[in-house]
Design an enzyme around this catalytic site. Structure first.
Site, PDB file in Angstrom:
ATOM      1  N   ASN A  48      14.079 -98.021   0.131  1.00 46.24           N
ATOM      2  CA  ASN A  48      14.536 -99.395   0.350  1.00 46.24           C
ATOM      3  C   ASN A  48      14.314 -99.810   1.798  1.00 46.24           C
ATOM      4  OD1 ASN A  48      17.168 -97.678   0.230  1.00 46.24           O
ATOM      5  ND2 ASN A  48      17.984 -99.563   1.083  1.00 46.24           N
ATOM      6  N   ASP A  49      15.307-100.256   2.529  1.00 41.42           N
ATOM      7  CA  ASP A  49      15.093-100.957   3.798  1.00 41.42           C
ATOM      8  C   ASP A  49      14.116-100.267   4.760  1.00 41.42           C
ATOM      9  OD1 ASP A  49      17.200-102.316   2.678  1.00 41.42           O
ATOM     10  OD2 ASP A  49      18.643-101.843   4.251  1.00 41.42           O
ATOM     11  N   TRP A  73      18.834 -95.204  -6.102  1.00 44.48           N
ATOM     12  CA  TRP A  73      19.543 -95.120  -4.824  1.00 44.48           C
ATOM     13  C   TRP A  73      20.458 -93.895  -4.835  1.00 44.48           C
ATOM     14  CZ3 TRP A  73      24.329 -94.829  -2.678  1.00 44.48           C
ATOM     15  CH2 TRP A  73      24.445 -95.160  -1.329  1.00 44.48           C
ATOM     16  N   ASP A 174      23.814-101.108  10.187  1.00 47.15           N
ATOM     17  CA  ASP A 174      22.450-101.576  10.421  1.00 47.15           C
ATOM     18  C   ASP A 174      22.207-101.990  11.881  1.00 47.15           C
ATOM     19  OD1 ASP A 174      22.445-101.315   7.638  1.00 47.15           O
ATOM     20  OD2 ASP A 174      22.766-103.452   7.314  1.00 47.15           O
ATOM     21  N   GLU A 227      23.756-108.362   6.376  1.00 49.72           N
ATOM     22  CA  GLU A 227      23.108-107.064   6.423  1.00 49.72           C
ATOM     23  C   GLU A 227      21.839-107.110   7.266  1.00 49.72           C
ATOM     24  OE1 GLU A 227      24.260-104.222   2.995  1.00 49.72           O
ATOM     25  OE2 GLU A 227      22.805-105.654   2.194  1.00 49.72           O
TER      26      GLU A 227
END
Length: 502
Positions: A48-49, A73, A174, A227
């Site tokens: 993901n990110d 995940w 983050d 986020e």
């Protein structure tokens, strides 16, 4: 693999187990025909990110959220790759794995963060996440360093920020770090009640951090959690970019304004969307060796989004998720952002097709059969002034009998562009639309990238971008232009079949 909070295992051992898991499956995964050909993916399993994007010692480094034990995940690791041209990537050993009391948990791990060059030392800052026995989530900011750009050591004084300030909450994650003057600054995403926030910290050395206040926050309409915040200068202005939870159809928002480092406050006057598609989240920016500000985002959606179905049908093939094309971020003359695919992608072009002054009529095929492919770059300009057509567009990734197809349609009456994937593959759903900024007399210019299971569309002189995943049969590669309600002239069209970057 079971990870219990509060325990500790050697970081090197955790990394080795993760690498062994990937090694067992990556060769089989690489043969899957639905894998993307020139968008970045993990060798296998979940991604993901994007994290830690940096141009370091003449090379581009991409880290990413990664679960190396399955295509879903799980406890977050940091995958790692590098590139000399932003197109061809070399997979490197996994950089971070959960191993410490502050990041070792099966529903936590080494969450998103960023990277900086600290006098030649590649330094990453990330969010360590655990869940205590009473269900309390603990998110803290942590440091790891590398002398060789490959092997990372976690700082023995972690976490460097053990918890949120009064202005935040347990949702505290983050970190994005940059240097201004002699000080390091960090912005962290958080919330207070239903108000999303970007919190600001200052440090002399990346280890000792002082809270500097709320950089910016929602006015009540911009989501309950911000986020993956990113903050950077662009020209004589600053940009705050974040992915808001709970803001309807908005997935990544940008704010343009001015920064006062004395007060630690960012005052914005312009807002826009980074991408209008269904799948584009958590982009991160970095400055490269040419002075370009580049962003890369994750091509998927979360289960709290209104249109979410699931993460896609590729999990059965032992992979899930990919990154967007790298995009250069610039300010236009009106103070809005524009996003242009990096020019390095041109190295992938092979067979080309070029025509000018094509007349497109309803129900009549315009393009020859041979231009279709599952990997394409398309530039097309429709001359709408004087046209009788009500709608114009392209048919993408279609079956020969058109029982499966993806439609990109521009409506002249509403000035809306829509991507319709309801007939793409029997799995995908949803129609995404965007109101364009072009005026009625301007030609409609579209720049489109097709790569097996993703379509990226750029228009409005790159101010409007729309990215969507689709999962068509590999054999469905038909391509054509169409017009409804009348004819239209295509001033020019260029189509390139693209090579695989792998």
């Amino acid at each position: 693999m079971s990870l219990a909070a509060g325990n500790r295992i050697p970081h090197r051992e955790a990394l080795l187990k993760a690498e062994q898991s990937i090694a067992k499956i990556k060769d089989a995964v690489s043969r899957d025909l639905t894998r993307l050909k020139y968008h970045f993916m993990a060798p296998a399993y979940w991604i993901n990110d994007p994290n830690g994007l940096i141009f370091y010692k003449g090379e581009y480094h991409l880290f990413y959220q990664h679960y190396p034990y399955g295509a879903e995940w799980g406890s977050m690791h940091w995958g790692h790759a590098k590139s000399k041209d932003l197109v061809h990537w070399e997979h490197l050993p996994i950089a971070l794995a959960p191993s410490e009391p502050y990041d070792l948990h099966e529903r936590g791990g080494c969450f998103s963060g960023s990277a900086v060059d600290d006098n030649g030392v590649l330094t990453v800052l990330y969010t360590g996440t655990i869940i205590q026995e009473d269900g309390t989530v603990v998110q803290s900011q942590c440091v790891a360093t590398s002398e060789d750009g490959i092997t990372f050591q976690k700082y023995e004084g972690n976490p460097v920020i053990p918890g949120p300030p009064e202005d935040g909450s347990a949702a505290f994650r983050d970190p994005k770090v940059w240097k201004h003057g002699d000080s390091w600054y960090m912005v962290v995403g958080s919330r207070k009640g239903d108000i999303g926030k970007a919190l600001l910290y200052r440090s002399p050395d990346l280890r000792r951090w002082d809270y500097a206040g709320v950089l910016a926050e929602s006015d009540g309409t911009m989501g309950y959690m911000w986020e993956c915040p990113d903050f950077f200068p662009l020209g004589d202005r600053y940009v705050l970019m974040f992915s808001p939870m709970g803001m309807g159809l908005h997935k990544t928002v940008y704010l343009v304004g001015d920064m006062d480092y004395t007060t630690g406050r960012f005052v914005w006057d312009t807002m826009g969307d980074v991408d209008f598609g269904f799948e584009y989240y958590a982009p991160q920016s970095f400055l490269d060796g040419q002075g370009r500000r580049i962003i890369i985002g994750w091509l998927n959606a979360w289960d709290w989004m209104p249109w979410f179905k699931n993460f896609g049908p590729t999990a059965k093939n032992h992979w899930c998720g990919a990154m967007s094309l790298p995009r250069v971020v610039e300010l236009d003359k009106n103070g809005r952002l524009k996003f242009t695919p990096v020019e390095e992608l041109g190295v992938l072009r092979r067979d080309s097709y070029h025509r000018e002054k094509l007349v497109v009529r309803p129900g009549v095929r315009t393009l020859p059969d041979y231009v279709g492919s599952d990997c394409l770059e398309i530039k097309v300009e429709f001359q709408l002034d004087g046209s009788s057509a009500e709608e114009v567009g392209l048919i993408l990734r279609a079956a020969k009998d058109r029982n499966k197809q993806t439609l990109l349609v521009y409506n002249r009456t509403t000035n809306e562009l829509r991507l319709d994937r309801t007939q793409s593959d029997g799995w995908s759903e949803g129609i995404q639309t965007s109101l364009l900024e072009r005026s009625g007399s301007d030609p409609l210019r579209l720049h489109i990238f097709v790569d097996t299971s993703v379509i990226e569309v750029y228009t409005d002189d790159y101010r409007t971008v729309m990215t969507n995943n689709i999962y068509p049969d590999p054999a469905n590669v038909d391509l054509d232009i169409f017009a409804e309600g009348g004819s239209v002239t295509v001033n020019s069209i260029d189509i390139w079949k693209l090579l695989s970057a792998w």
